[in-house]
Design an enzyme around this catalytic site. Sequence first.
Site, PDB file in Angstrom:
ATOM      1  N   LYS A 233       0.845  -1.208   0.000  1.00 12.58           N
ATOM      2  CA  LYS A 233       0.000   0.000   0.000  1.00 12.58           C
ATOM      3  C   LYS A 233       0.873   1.247   0.000  1.00 12.58           C
ATOM      4  O   LYS A 233       0.647   2.173  -0.781  1.00 12.58           O
ATOM      5  CB  LYS A 233      -0.888   0.014   1.241  1.00 12.58           C
ATOM      6  CG  LYS A 233      -1.547   1.353   1.529  1.00 12.58           C
ATOM      7  CD  LYS A 233      -2.431   1.353   2.751  1.00 12.58           C
ATOM      8  CE  LYS A 233      -1.725   1.648   4.032  1.00 12.58           C
ATOM      9  NZ  LYS A 233      -1.463   3.052   4.315  1.00 12.58           N
TER      10      LYS A 233
ATOM     11  N   ARG B 219      -4.695  10.450   4.186  1.00 15.36           N
ATOM     12  CA  ARG B 219      -3.638  11.445   4.352  1.00 15.36           C
ATOM     13  C   ARG B 219      -2.619  11.399   3.227  1.00 15.36           C
ATOM     14  O   ARG B 219      -2.000  12.408   2.898  1.00 15.36           O
ATOM     15  CB  ARG B 219      -2.892  11.246   5.657  1.00 15.36           C
ATOM     16  CG  ARG B 219      -3.691  11.018   6.878  1.00 15.36           C
ATOM     17  CD  ARG B 219      -2.779  10.813   8.021  1.00 15.36           C
ATOM     18  NE  ARG B 219      -1.637  11.691   7.905  1.00 15.36           N
ATOM     19  CZ  ARG B 219      -1.681  13.005   8.107  1.00 15.36           C
ATOM     20  NH1 ARG B 219      -2.825  13.557   8.386  1.00 15.36           N
ATOM     21  NH2 ARG B 219      -0.610  13.753   7.980  1.00 15.36           N
TER      22      ARG B 219
ATOM     23  N   CYS C  18      -5.207  12.598  12.592  1.00 14.88           N
ATOM     24  CA  CYS C  18      -5.815  11.270  12.472  1.00 14.88           C
ATOM     25  C   CYS C  18      -5.680  10.635  13.848  1.00 14.88           C
ATOM     26  O   CYS C  18      -5.073  11.187  14.751  1.00 14.88           O
ATOM     27  CB  CYS C  18      -5.140  10.467  11.365  1.00 14.88           C
ATOM     28  SG  CYS C  18      -3.717   9.570  11.889  1.00 14.88           S
TER      29      CYS C  18
ATOM     30  N   PRO D 267       1.469  16.530  11.224  1.00 13.53           N
ATOM     31  CA  PRO D 267       1.575  17.742  10.410  1.00 13.53           C
ATOM     32  C   PRO D 267       2.308  17.475   9.093  1.00 13.53           C
ATOM     33  O   PRO D 267       2.934  16.425   8.928  1.00 13.53           O
ATOM     34  CB  PRO D 267       2.396  18.678  11.289  1.00 13.53           C
ATOM     35  CG  PRO D 267       3.138  17.804  12.218  1.00 13.53           C
ATOM     36  CD  PRO D 267       2.308  16.577  12.426  1.00 13.53           C
TER      37      PRO D 267
ATOM     38  N   ILE E 166       7.512   7.206  17.193  1.00 12.28           N
ATOM     39  CA  ILE E 166       7.176   7.934  15.958  1.00 12.28           C
ATOM     40  C   ILE E 166       5.898   8.749  16.109  1.00 12.28           C
ATOM     41  O   ILE E 166       5.858   9.935  15.779  1.00 12.28           O
ATOM     42  CB  ILE E 166       7.028   6.957  14.753  1.00 12.28           C
ATOM     43  CG1 ILE E 166       8.275   6.100  14.590  1.00 12.28           C
ATOM     44  CG2 ILE E 166       6.661   7.717  13.485  1.00 12.28           C
ATOM     45  CD1 ILE E 166       9.490   6.811  14.060  1.00 12.28           C
TER      46      ILE E 166
HETATM   47  C1  EPZ Z   1       4.195   6.986   6.429  1.00 10.54           C
HETATM   48  O1  EPZ Z   1       3.373   8.007   6.965  1.00 10.54           O
HETATM   49  C2  EPZ Z   1       3.300   5.773   6.277  1.00 10.54           C
HETATM   50  N1  EPZ Z   1       2.218   6.078   5.339  1.00 10.54           N
HETATM   51  C3  EPZ Z   1       2.738   5.387   7.654  1.00 10.54           C
HETATM   52  O2  EPZ Z   1       1.970   4.201   7.482  1.00 10.54           O
HETATM   53  C4  EPZ Z   1       3.907   5.091   8.584  1.00 10.54           C
HETATM   54  O3  EPZ Z   1       3.407   4.795   9.872  1.00 10.54           O
HETATM   55  C5  EPZ Z   1       4.832   6.314   8.656  1.00 10.54           C
HETATM   56  O4  EPZ Z   1       5.267   6.679   7.330  1.00 10.54           O
HETATM   57  C6  EPZ Z   1       6.079   6.051   9.493  1.00 10.54           C
HETATM   58  O5  EPZ Z   1       6.778   4.972   8.968  1.00 10.54           O
HETATM   59  C7  EPZ Z   1       2.478   6.076   4.010  1.00 10.54           C
HETATM   60  O6  EPZ Z   1       3.594   5.844   3.585  1.00 10.54           O
HETATM   61  C8  EPZ Z   1       1.324   6.381   3.106  1.00 10.54           C
HETATM   62  P1  EPZ Z   1       6.054  10.364   8.571  1.00 10.54           P
HETATM   63  P2  EPZ Z   1       3.910   9.528   7.007  1.00 10.54           P
HETATM   64  O7  EPZ Z   1       5.950  11.635   7.798  1.00 10.54           O
HETATM   65  O8  EPZ Z   1       4.829   9.777   5.884  1.00 10.54           O
HETATM   66  C9  EPZ Z   1       6.189  13.758  11.870  1.00 10.54           C
HETATM   67  C10 EPZ Z   1       0.117   2.813   7.722  1.00 10.54           C
HETATM   68  O9  EPZ Z   1      -0.354   2.257   8.717  1.00 10.54           O
HETATM   69  N2  EPZ Z   1       6.105  14.717  10.745  1.00 10.54           N
HETATM   70  O10 EPZ Z   1       7.222   9.469   8.305  1.00 10.54           O
HETATM   71  O11 EPZ Z   1       2.717  10.407   7.160  1.00 10.54           O
HETATM   72  C11 EPZ Z   1       4.939  12.911  12.026  1.00 10.54           C
HETATM   73  O12 EPZ Z   1       3.974  13.587  12.807  1.00 10.54           O
HETATM   74  C12 EPZ Z   1       0.569   4.247   7.812  1.00 10.54           C
HETATM   75  O13 EPZ Z   1       0.277   2.267   6.603  1.00 10.54           O
HETATM   76  C13 EPZ Z   1       6.146  16.077  11.018  1.00 10.54           C
HETATM   77  O14 EPZ Z   1       6.238  16.500  12.181  1.00 10.54           O
HETATM   78  O15 EPZ Z   1       4.742   9.535   8.355  1.00 10.54           O
HETATM   79  C14 EPZ Z   1       5.468  11.670  12.708  1.00 10.54           C
HETATM   80  O16 EPZ Z   1       5.563  11.922  14.101  1.00 10.54           O
HETATM   81  C15 EPZ Z   1       0.286   4.844   9.178  1.00 10.54           C
HETATM   82  N3  EPZ Z   1       6.080  16.964   9.979  1.00 10.54           N
HETATM   83  C16 EPZ Z   1       6.884  11.521  12.132  1.00 10.54           C
HETATM   84  O17 EPZ Z   1       7.214  12.807  11.577  1.00 10.54           O
HETATM   85  C17 EPZ Z   1       5.979  16.539   8.674  1.00 10.54           C
HETATM   86  O18 EPZ Z   1       5.936  17.396   7.759  1.00 10.54           O
HETATM   87  C18 EPZ Z   1       7.002  10.488  11.025  1.00 10.54           C
HETATM   88  O19 EPZ Z   1       5.941  10.711  10.128  1.00 10.54           O
HETATM   89  C19 EPZ Z   1       5.929  15.154   8.423  1.00 10.54           C
HETATM   90  C20 EPZ Z   1       6.000  14.266   9.466  1.00 10.54           C
END
Ligand code: EPZ
Length: 417
Positions: free
Chosen positions: A22, A93, A117, A123, A327
């Site tokens: 996915k 998202r 979510c 963010p 995370i």
């Molecule tokens: C991706 O989400 C995945 N989704 C998530 O999978 C996964 O849990 C996550 O990466 C971590 O591995 C997809 O790839 C579609 P992040 P993403 O940006 O990219 C913070 C599932 O179950 N952050 O790596 O949205 C954020 O809040 C889903 O399949 C900021 O602060 O996650 C988090 O604490 C759930 N500012 C951390 O970074 C930003 O601009 C990591 O988030 C971006 C992120």
Amino acid sequence: MDKLVVGGGVPLRGDVRISGAKNAALPLMCASLLSPDPLVLSNMPHLQDVTTMLRLLAQMGVVASLDDRAGLELCAASVKEPFAPYDLVKTMRASILVLGPLLARFGEAKVSLPGGCAIGTRPVDLHIKGLQAMGAEIHVEQGYISAKAKRLKGARILMDLVTVTGTENLMMAACLADGATVLENAAREPEVIDLANCLIAMGARISGAGTDVIKIEGVRSMFGTAHRIMPDRIETGTFLVAAAATGGQVRLIETDAGLLDAVIEKLRDAGANINARRGEIQISMKGKLRSVNIRTAPYPAFPTDMQAQFMALNAVADGTAIVVETIFENRFMHALEMQRLGAEIEITGNTAVVRGVSRLQGAMVMATDLRASASLVVAGLVADGETTVDRIYHLDRGYECIEEKLSQLGAHIRRAH
Ligand code: EPZ
């Protein structure tokens, strides 16, 4: 609202085919916006999130069709509307991943903020900051990101946090920028590599994907290609945990053990016997499950998307496990539901202490997010009696035909309305 009714106590046995990932499919679908030529994606998973992304792209003017080998062809020859509305973005998202490609190819985009979510505020500030570093003019007003750029310029971007979709968005945007972009502190997830490989096949000049420094040399235009989506490492991990927790013996096919070393190591620590060879993983349990400590972190460390599933495994293992979620700030909601099944879990901040119990008792529970749903199904498979998991639309977003796949492994599971 659909429910899953799960009967416990049956060790899973047999073969299960793993679907396309996915979290690779969604950014790859957005990559189609970067070229006027068709992008053909094979090994597409049939998921609610994929359907939502298709709707979003079609609404913009991308033409989608299935080719004769069940490959999904996406053609963004022209896009009438570089717009991602709130009613679609709020359900998925990952819609934010259209922002970079739209800006890079069409010079403008209006994308709804995803909003929070269940698992956290999530963010997208780093996506926006990176695009601004590339010269985009971005305003955030009335819940929308409005972005414009004549032509993005290459830039050196150091991301404060490791962000998977942030890395993917900026990597796609940089493909058509003027000059070179360097992404530092980039995400190393396999899905980032899969996307980079597809972009390179489309004519992009990318090096370093899979490391924390990715370099992209902008090109003037990109062309179509055909790309096979990598296997889903989280679906793989979920079935491995279900097999271990039920004391079963399962062979997973069309997957790749090299995508989830940290998960496989933890399963071996928990007492599972795991053999991996090209495209397959065999798992069986010898003796009792042992508790394993978990600390989530960016790839290649233990994935946050497997934390809930391991909490279900630890709930019935021998010993006490410490689970630390680093995370997301609110990713323990499954624990509250597992307590209804008799699990002994104490939560303090981002740490859960899980004391293994000999038996869980089936009960009504409610899914709150995608991976929490999966963990409750796993818990139901090991609990005495029947467990009903409500609100499984969360599950349908990220697992293809999970009840059919589990039934084929002998599980007593059925969908109820
Ligand atoms: C991706 O989400 C995945 N989704 C998530 O999978 C996964 O849990 C996550 O990466 C971590 O591995 C997809 O790839 C579609 P992040 P993403 O940006 O990219 C913070 C599932 O179950 N952050 O790596 O949205 C954020 O809040 C889903 O399949 C900021 O602060 O996650 C988090 O604490 C759930 N500012 C951390 O970074 C930003 O601009 C990591 O988030 C971006 C992120």
